[in-house]
Design an enzyme around this catalytic site. Structure first.
Site, PDB file in Angstrom:
ATOM      1  CE  LYS A  58      27.292  12.741  13.924  1.00 37.57           C
ATOM      2  NZ  LYS A  58      25.934  12.710  14.509  1.00 37.57           N
TER       3      LYS A  58
ATOM      4  CB  THR B 197      24.587  14.368  11.293  1.00 41.60           C
ATOM      5  OG1 THR B 197      24.434  14.284  12.707  1.00 41.60           O
ATOM      6  CG2 THR B 197      24.343  15.787  10.820  1.00 41.60           C
ATOM      7  CG  ASP B 198      22.948  10.103  14.785  1.00 39.76           C
ATOM      8  OD1 ASP B 198      23.854  10.937  14.938  1.00 39.76           O
ATOM      9  OD2 ASP B 198      22.134   9.805  15.682  1.00 39.76           O
TER      10      ASP B 198
ATOM     11  CD  GLU C 186      47.059 -10.842   9.046  1.00 41.26           C
ATOM     12  OE1 GLU C 186      47.274 -11.407  10.115  1.00 41.26           O
ATOM     13  OE2 GLU C 186      46.832  -9.617   8.965  1.00 41.26           O
TER      14      GLU C 186
ATOM     15  CB  THR D  44      20.180  17.559  14.980  1.00 42.35           C
ATOM     16  OG1 THR D  44      20.313  16.357  15.710  1.00 42.35           O
ATOM     17  CG2 THR D  44      20.572  18.721  15.858  1.00 42.35           C
TER      18      THR D  44
ATOM     19  CE1 TYR E 126      20.367  17.138  20.175  1.00 41.14           C
ATOM     20  CE2 TYR E 126      18.688  16.943  18.483  1.00 41.14           C
ATOM     21  CZ  TYR E 126      19.952  16.660  18.955  1.00 41.14           C
ATOM     22  OH  TYR E 126      20.783  15.872  18.215  1.00 41.14           O
TER      23      TYR E 126
ATOM     24  CB  SER F 215      19.047  10.148  10.583  1.00 47.70           C
ATOM     25  OG  SER F 215      20.300  10.227  11.206  1.00 47.70           O
TER      26      SER F 215
HETATM   27  N1  ASP Z   1      20.386  11.958  16.111  1.00 43.23           N
HETATM   28  C1  ASP Z   1      20.328  13.010  15.139  1.00 43.23           C
HETATM   29  C2  ASP Z   1      19.913  12.404  13.810  1.00 43.23           C
HETATM   30  O1  ASP Z   1      20.686  11.778  13.171  1.00 43.23           O
HETATM   31  C3  ASP Z   1      21.670  13.682  15.037  1.00 43.23           C
HETATM   32  C4  ASP Z   1      21.751  14.794  14.016  1.00 43.23           C
HETATM   33  O2  ASP Z   1      20.890  14.995  13.183  1.00 43.23           O
HETATM   34  O3  ASP Z   1      22.759  15.519  14.046  1.00 43.23           O
HETATM   35  O4  ASP Z   1      18.788  12.562  13.432  1.00 43.23           O
END
Ligand code: ASP
Length: 353
Positions: free
Chosen positions: A189, A116-117, A310, A37, A50, A83
């Site tokens: 995340k 971020t994924d 357990e 992103t 986007y 990602s």
């Molecule tokens: N879907 C995006 C990615 O991981 C989300 C992000 O970058 O925040 O590339």
């Protein structure tokens, strides 16, 4: 009077240092871009929706004011993907590139831009396979580059600031987002869309960074970088490891399917302390006896999966993940399987890394 002349002498000396300071005195940072992103574009700033990975590395760097005051920056495009499409092939390419760049005197640090994924997985992978103690910092953003109040440029500025701070050396891969610094091993995340998405689960962050000013908190106590036994130099693929999600009424069908399709390791995102239904447990126990390495993790956001609590892991031949969530357990198990398929040795790795 004497004091004053000393001060003036010092001031003149500092001024001459500032006058002679130029690009040659700044640290050299190589930016490796992979998409996400942070490189995403909307049709217009107010459009919903986007596409990740729309801008190249030079456009990302050009959007950050005063970056040239922090470091001499050179950029390189390693991939340009969302990602969610990150895979073993790009991990190996990126890991080898990080090692090659840092082995050269032309780079004092690496900054990686990433979605971020799956950043929590890539960062942990890199922290286990990077052989240099020079800083490696990863940044992403939650808002695309075209957004009103895009968070990418600030994260890149702070990321370069952290990468050029002496305290960042030897800390393994660090993740910088929303003014917070995280160790790769701990970062997760936690929110689908908020800019405050990353948290260092169970432990708290490595530090904070505010407009380039860095403050460190706790040191990292686990082995990373050149202290690990992993090397990707000669690897062109990684062993297949699948994650199986536990739930009420869970059957063993997906476990069977994973093994039939070639999984050498399985991570269970267990209920509670890494638990699962009796039919799933029975099939996994048989799988472990036949050489598939089974790691019990948890689908819960916090806490540790304890060994022999357990479930009798000794008897079943399982590995308990400790603090590592399923995604991070999968990364460590893939690397562990490049060394051994002995669950006792692999359990030790889960304690050490
Ligand atoms: N879907 C995006 C990615 O991981 C989300 C992000 O970058 O925040 O590339």
């Amino acid at each position: 009077m004497k004091r004053k002349s000393v001060d003036l002498g010092l001031a003149a000396c500092v001024a001459s240092l500032i006058l002679t300071a130029g690009a040659a005195d700044l640290p050299k940072v190589r930016v490796l871009a992979t998409g996400g992103t942070i490189a995403g574009a909307q049709a217009s700033a107010t459009d919903y929706g986007y596409k990740s990975g729309a801008y190249d590395v030079n456009s990302l760097l050009a959007a950050v004011p005063n970056l040239d005051k922090l470091a001499v920056i050179t950029g390189e495009q390693v991939a340009n993907i969302g990602s969610q499409d990150m895979n073993d092939e790009i991990w190996l390419k990126l890991g080898k590139r990080v090692n090659a760049v840092l082995a050269s005197p032309d780079a004092d640090a690496v900054l990686i831009t990433h979605g971020t994924d799956t950043l929590e997985e890539t960062s942990y992978f890199l922290s286990l396979v990077t052989k240099s103690g020079k800083p490696v910092v990863m940044v992403g953003s939650m808002r695309p580059a075209t957004a009103i109040s895009a968070d990418g440029p600030g994260n890149i500025y702070n990321g370069v600031s952290v990468a050029t701070t002496p305290g960042a050396a030897g800390k393994g891969t660090l993740v910088v987002l929303n003014d917070t610094i995280h160790y790769a091993r701990n970062v997760v995340k936690t929110d689908t869309t908020s800019v405050q998405t990353f948290a260092s689960i169970n432990r708290g962050p490595a530090g904070v960074v505010h407009t380039g000013k860095v403050e460190w908190f706790e040191p990292m106590d686990r082995k990373l970088g050149k202290a690990t036994e992993f090397s990707i130099d000669a690897l062109d693929k990684l062993p297949r490891v699948d994650i199986i999600y536990a739930h009420a009424n869970m059957s063993a069908d997906l476990i069977d399917a994973a093994i039939r399709n070639g999984a050498k390791g399985l991570v269970v995102a267990g209920v509670g302390d890494g638990n699962m239904t009796t039919p799933a447990l029975d099939v996994l126990s048989k799988a472990a006896k036949s050489g598939v390495v089974v790691v019990r993790s948890t689908r819960l956001p916090t806490g540790m999966v304890l060994r022999n609590n357990e479930i009798n892991d000794d008897e079943k031949g399982f590995v308990a993940s400790g603090e590592l969530n399923p995604a991070k357990s999968r990364v460590l198990l893939q690397l562990a399987l490049t060394r051994t398929s002995d669950p006792v040795r692999i359990q030790k790795m889960f304690y050490e890394y």
